[in-house]
Design a protein around this motif. Structure first.
Motif, mmCIF file in Angstrom:
data_model
loop_
_atom_site.group_PDB
_atom_site.id
_atom_site.type_symbol
_atom_site.label_atom_id
_atom_site.label_comp_id
_atom_site.label_asym_id
_atom_site.label_seq_id
_atom_site.Cartn_x
_atom_site.Cartn_y
_atom_site.Cartn_z
ATOM 1 N N ALA A 28 -3.237 -22.467 -40.026
ATOM 2 C CA ALA A 28 -1.982 -22.924 -40.634
ATOM 3 C C ALA A 28 -0.943 -21.820 -40.789
ATOM 4 O O ALA A 28 0.178 -22.091 -41.219
ATOM 5 N N GLU A 37 -8.511 -25.788 -39.142
ATOM 6 C CA GLU A 37 -7.598 -26.457 -40.061
ATOM 7 C C GLU A 37 -7.535 -25.774 -41.418
ATOM 8 O O GLU A 37 -6.674 -26.095 -42.242
ATOM 9 N N HIS A 52 0.728 -40.022 -40.909
ATOM 10 C CA HIS A 52 0.861 -38.679 -41.466
ATOM 11 C C HIS A 52 -0.303 -37.764 -41.068
ATOM 12 O O HIS A 52 -0.372 -36.619 -41.523
ATOM 13 N N THR A 53 -1.211 -38.220 -40.221
ATOM 14 C CA THR A 53 -2.381 -37.418 -39.819
ATOM 15 C C THR A 53 -1.935 -36.117 -39.166
ATOM 16 O O THR A 53 -1.012 -36.098 -38.349
ATOM 17 N N SER A 54 -2.604 -35.022 -39.505
ATOM 18 C CA SER A 54 -2.233 -33.723 -38.942
ATOM 19 C C SER A 54 -2.616 -33.652 -37.465
ATOM 20 O O SER A 54 -3.540 -34.342 -37.016
ATOM 21 N N THR A 105 4.122 -27.900 -37.725
ATOM 22 C CA THR A 105 2.722 -27.981 -37.285
ATOM 23 C C THR A 105 2.538 -27.650 -35.805
ATOM 24 O O THR A 105 1.407 -27.578 -35.331
#
Length: 418
Positions: free
Chosen positions: A272, A266, A147-149, A372
């Motif tokens: 974002a 980030e 699940h790491t961005s 993303t």
């Protein structure tokens, strides 16, 4: 109006848009631009259609604007940085004096990066990464949770690539430029591919596409991606770029400076935004109209993503170029119509223009990419600009990015606690 004079009626009263514009010395459209940037909050009174503003908040913003105009200590004016890279003026922006949108449309991302770095165009240039650098970066990224961005993955890849480079502490121009030319493709190669079996060949945009979507690439969409990368190479002293220059001022090596930029990127107020716009467009497409989506956003007290920009009174030139290119991509039409619906619906009360985040959202949503993806595109593109700013900063006096704090705590001597 002097600093100690409050805006008339500042003791709890609310001002109309016209009164707010007069107090700030700006046009009414600029008032709404302040709202979009989070500098002012608006409210509609029960039964009324016009927006009103808290007079004390307007007064505080007026004082801040006057301090910045006067260049008083603590205003931020003492942090101005001389640069030869990017100029933003009159709703246009330029790389080394050349219109950035024209560069981006006519040249590849790698060619625009070389122009920003050296002031020379190198037709057909392609960035490639050493196999050793890619291997260590992939190994580090693959060890992260699923699940790491993407931004976290890129930051880990940059750190791993730095550890593999024995010349990272050489801050000479030639070595730093070499770092830029190999780090950017390393970052792309370290991201997990969305299409297994893809070969990392060709321009950087082709390689990045395979990391963002499992759909096959078409030339029109690849051109949009390549142009988006080129448009986003630099944009003056954004928050992440300032962090890069602070790191470079302390003589951190280029990998560490880029890592500093990725850390700031980030933040939800910087990198974002396109992801928020992406999700909003999908909801508009699902609902069939922007009206309930915009209403829900405003009811929750959120700003509408993808609208307004503090540096442009009109339309963001980057958005204008991307929207024009997206019109040539048939599958982008539904998302384009949804974006126009968002702009038109919001314009009923706030004349805000689309920014590049909304254009990126149209591209990512229509290309089968995750929310993303826009942040990933932004981070990869801006790495070239961060390298340029780090290189510029290495030529300045070390540790000059050291503002003095304005202490507002209790005056000493104070008794020992306890």
């Amino acid at each position: 109006m002097r600093d100690h004079e409050p805006v008339p009626g500042s003791s709890g009263h609310r001002l109309t848009t016209r009164e707010t514009a007069e107090a700030l010395g700006v046009k009414p459209e600029t008032v709404y631009a302040y709202v979009s940037r989070g500098l002012l909050t608006s409210r509609r009174e029960p039964g009324g259609r016009a927006s009103t503003f808290d007079a004390a908040e307007v007064d505080a913003l007026a004082r801040r604007n006057r301090r910045e105009a006067a260049g008083t200590p603590g205003s931020g004016a003492d942090l101005s940085v001389r640069t030869r890279l990017t100029l933003i003026d009159d709703d246009r922006y330029y790389f080394r004096g050349v219109d950035a949108t024209e560069l981006a449309v006519r040249h590849s991302y790698e060619e625009v990066a070389e122009w920003l770095w050296t002031g020379r165009l190198t037709p057909g240039v392609t960035f490639t990464a050493p196999e050793a650098s890619v291997t260590v970066a992939r190994r580090a990224v693959d060890a992260l949770p699923e699940h790491t961005s993407p931004t976290d993955r890129l930051r880990v890849a940059a750190i791993a690539a730095a550890a593999e480079d024995p010349l990272r502490f050489d801050l000479s121009e030639e070595t730093v430029l070499g770092t830029g030319r190999t780090l950017i493709p390393t970052l792309v190669a370290a991201l997990p591919p969305a299409r297994p079996g893809h070969r990392d060949t060709g321009p950087l945009a082709h390689r990045l596409w395979a990391r963002l979507t499992g759909r096959p690439a078409d030339e029109a969409s690849l051109h949009v991606l390549d142009t988006a990368l080129a448009l986003l190479v630099d944009h003056d002293l954004a928050a992440s770029t300032l962090a890069v220059r602070v790191a470079a001022s302390a003589r951190a090596h280029a990998y560490a400076a880029v890592s500093a930029g990725l850390g700031v990127l980030e933040g939800p107020l910087h990198g974002a935004a396109s992801g928020l716009a992406h999700r909003m467009l999908l909801e508009v497409l699902d609902q069939g109209t922007a009206v309930p989506v915009i209403a829900d956003e405003l009811r929750a007290g959120r700003r509408i993503p993808g609208l307004g920009h503090r540096l442009y009174a009109g339309e963001d030139p980057r958005a204008r170029v991307l929207f024009g290119l997206l019109e040539q991509v048939p599958r982008a039409e539904p998302a384009l119509l949804a974006a126009r619906d968002v702009v038109a619906t919001t314009a009923r009360h706030a004349p805000l223009h689309a920014n590049v985040d909304l254009a990126l959202a149209v591209f990512t949503a229509s290309s089968g990419m995750p929310a993303t993806a826009g942040e990933t595109i932004f981070a990869v593109a801006r790495t070239a600009g961060w390298i340029a700013h780090a290189l510029e900063e290495y030529g300045e006096r070390p540790l000059r990015m050291r503002p003095s704090g304005h202490y507002v705590g209790p005056r000493p001597p104070q008794p020992l606690p306890g």
